[in-house]
Design an enzyme around this catalytic site. Sequence first.
Site, PDB file in Angstrom:
ATOM      1  N   ASP A   1      13.364  89.434  -2.026  1.00 28.71           N
ATOM      2  CA  ASP A   1      13.447  90.736  -2.689  1.00 28.71           C
ATOM      3  C   ASP A   1      14.223  91.768  -1.873  1.00 28.71           C
ATOM      4  O   ASP A   1      14.699  92.766  -2.406  1.00 28.71           O
ATOM      5  CB  ASP A   1      12.037  91.265  -3.002  1.00 28.71           C
ATOM      6  N   HIS A   2      14.337  91.539  -0.590  1.00 27.57           N
ATOM      7  CA  HIS A   2      15.076  92.445   0.317  1.00 27.57           C
ATOM      8  C   HIS A   2      15.064  91.799   1.691  1.00 27.57           C
ATOM      9  O   HIS A   2      14.333  90.828   1.912  1.00 27.57           O
ATOM     10  CB  HIS A   2      14.430  93.840   0.389  1.00 27.57           C
TER      11      HIS A   2
ATOM     12  N   HIS B   1       6.300  93.746   8.638  1.00 29.56           N
ATOM     13  CA  HIS B   1       5.869  95.145   8.777  1.00 29.56           C
ATOM     14  C   HIS B   1       4.920  95.333   9.962  1.00 29.56           C
ATOM     15  O   HIS B   1       5.004  96.316  10.686  1.00 29.56           O
ATOM     16  CB  HIS B   1       5.143  95.609   7.508  1.00 29.56           C
TER      17      HIS B   1
ATOM     18  N   ASP C   1       6.608  89.385   4.549  1.00 36.99           N
ATOM     19  CA  ASP C   1       6.776  90.845   4.529  1.00 36.99           C
ATOM     20  C   ASP C   1       5.672  91.537   5.316  1.00 36.99           C
ATOM     21  O   ASP C   1       5.940  92.422   6.124  1.00 36.99           O
ATOM     22  CB  ASP C   1       6.774  91.331   3.083  1.00 36.99           C
TER      23      ASP C   1
ATOM     24  N   LYS D   1       1.140  89.818  -4.129  1.00 40.21           N
ATOM     25  CA  LYS D   1       1.363  91.201  -4.597  1.00 40.21           C
ATOM     26  C   LYS D   1       1.437  91.297  -6.121  1.00 40.21           C
ATOM     27  O   LYS D   1       2.209  90.559  -6.749  1.00 40.21           O
ATOM     28  CB  LYS D   1       2.693  91.732  -4.044  1.00 40.21           C
ATOM     29  N   ASP D   2       0.733  92.241  -6.683  1.00 36.87           N
ATOM     30  CA  ASP D   2       0.788  92.487  -8.127  1.00 36.87           C
ATOM     31  C   ASP D   2       2.214  92.818  -8.574  1.00 36.87           C
ATOM     32  O   ASP D   2       2.689  92.337  -9.608  1.00 36.87           O
ATOM     33  CB  ASP D   2      -0.190  93.613  -8.528  1.00 36.87           C
TER      34      ASP D   2
ATOM     35  N   THR E   1      10.365  96.165  -2.334  1.00 33.24           N
ATOM     36  CA  THR E   1       9.803  94.987  -3.005  1.00 33.24           C
ATOM     37  C   THR E   1       9.919  95.038  -4.526  1.00 33.24           C
ATOM     38  O   THR E   1      10.321  94.057  -5.156  1.00 33.24           O
ATOM     39  CB  THR E   1       8.327  94.820  -2.604  1.00 33.24           C
TER      40      THR E   1
ATOM     41  N   HIS F   1      11.676  98.371   5.702  1.00 32.20           N
ATOM     42  CA  HIS F   1      12.983  98.124   5.090  1.00 32.20           C
ATOM     43  C   HIS F   1      13.204  99.230   4.054  1.00 32.20           C
ATOM     44  O   HIS F   1      12.528 100.232   4.078  1.00 32.20           O
ATOM     45  CB  HIS F   1      12.983  96.730   4.445  1.00 32.20           C
TER      46      HIS F   1
ATOM     47  N   ASN G   1       9.344 101.288  -5.063  1.00 26.40           N
ATOM     48  CA  ASN G   1       7.950 100.846  -5.221  1.00 26.40           C
ATOM     49  C   ASN G   1       7.134 101.975  -5.840  1.00 26.40           C
ATOM     50  O   ASN G   1       6.276 101.750  -6.678  1.00 26.40           O
ATOM     51  CB  ASN G   1       7.339 100.501  -3.862  1.00 26.40           C
TER      52      ASN G   1
HETATM   53 ZN    ZN Z   1       9.104  93.155  -0.229  1.00 22.63          ZN
END
Ligand code: ZN
Length: 575
Positions: free
Chosen positions: A352-353, A311, A307, A175-176, A93, A509, A114
């Site tokens: 992002d992926h 997951h 995401d 997400k920050d 991410t 991922h 990350n």
């Molecule tokens: Zn991500």
Amino acid sequence: MARSIAISHKSCLAALALCLVAAPAMAKEAPAADAPQTEVKPAAPKLIVAISVDQFSADLFAEYREHYTGGLARLLKGAVFPAGFQSHAATETCPGHSTLMTGAHPARTGIIANTWVDLSAARAEKKVYCVEDESKPESSTAKPFVSSVHLKVPTLGEWAKKQWPASRNVAVSTKDRAVVMMGGHQIDAAFWYDRGAYTSFVGAPLPPEVLKLNDGLKALLAKGAPAMAVPAWCAARDRAVQAGSVTVGTGRFVLDPKGKVKPADQLRVSPRADAATLDLAASLLTSMKLGKGTAPDILSVSLSANDYVGHAYGTEGLEMCIQQHELDQKLGAFFAKLDASGVDYAVMLSADHGGIDLPERLREQGVPEAGRGDAALSGEVLGRAIAAELGITKPLPSCNPGPDVAGNIVCSDGVGGDYWISPQLTPEERAKVSEKLVARLKAHPQVEAVFTADEIAATPYPHGHPQDWSLIQRARASFDPTRSGQVYAALKRAIIAMPKAGPGYVTTHGSIWDYDRRVPMIFWRKGMKGMEQPQPVETVDIAPTLAALIGLKVPEGAFDGRCLDVDGGPADTCR
Ligand code: ZN
């Protein structure tokens, strides 16, 4: 060229304290045009809406695009690049988001993962979270002091502010790390979700619209919500699959205030998280009058539910089907609000992926080689064996400090990827450890390739079609000599870097393979001619394309990517 970037990065870091302090005074309205303004490109959109859908793989896009009827259906009429590449190896991410608005690969953004390991760090914890300022005593990877200090290049929003001081740079997400990587060092309004409520940088007070949203979330978390509707075309995916002790495939996102999982986490791992983030983006659009100032504004929105759902439940079950449907519908409602604002806006949507399903269902669906990475591939486990083999017994810092934890000669963040060798060893010891580590990794049946940092550093910076890059070129694109490990190992295709499934986490991922690298890239603006270009492009092409769209000039060499002509006709976006 590189020099101008370095200087601007430095000045940005110097201004960082100011940025963070300045954040509370969030511009509520378009500032007066008293600052000298570079002329705005005629007919340029007044607002760029840059959307990242976390873990939105090209495979998911291909699988679901025929079912879109909402916001994604609208975007399909724009310029569609179904084979966008997050070209680098570290498909996580933070690195992925760092490419979207900077136009630079992680090797230049400095965001190589990350979480990376810094065994020479002064603090007891040796892991470093990509958006924490670990020099703050109160910061930890679990409770980070959120900061952009690790991002080494400016974002599009920062370039825009430099050219047009009146331009506003806004970023929101669950997400920050998505907020910081898309917004950068100078963000006028930055909000992310933290345990049930949206929050911002330390010292930045929350404006009324955020407080109102948080009140609504609090009420929702207390009250709960029923199962989400299942579109008819999702029915075929409603089938249970077992991953260890966890059953997935049939979830419908009931929000149960009395459930075993905290309601704030239930909400986070559901399409409701995206709905909240889009509500927040829409309220900032109104309160800040985005797109109504004298210069183009940048609104970055990263939607994380895709995401978390991937997951927790994998990519091919009922849960992802509902998530894709909700994403499409919620985006449709968001675009309707943008339309109603009367602002001439352009949308970019990417990810992002990518991602891949859990190995247990992959094996049931024609991928017999799918499996889970061997826990014995962790740096700590390999390091202990190598220490015994080499007779290294000196006291060393631990990868995961705590009482009764022995020191480590090798650390990693899970299995595969980067391996960090303790800098407290002598150079001779380090060389021997590296040699043993490479040999052990290469001998493991789940490992495809192993590279040393020296080999990666000696690889020329990759260019050209990313689908043709060799594995070491992919590793080169997310290699930073000051942060990356001394050894990198790529696991074999469909070997998930997750030894064990658990509740809320059944697949991941981060691999070097195309299922994690390929993402859709879409550009849309009202009235534009549609087009589809299946040739491979890169997410580092996004920033130069958006820059051209609004007439933003950046120093030559600032971007690794190139401008894409998204006009779809004889007019050239890039001219
Ligand atoms: Zn991500």
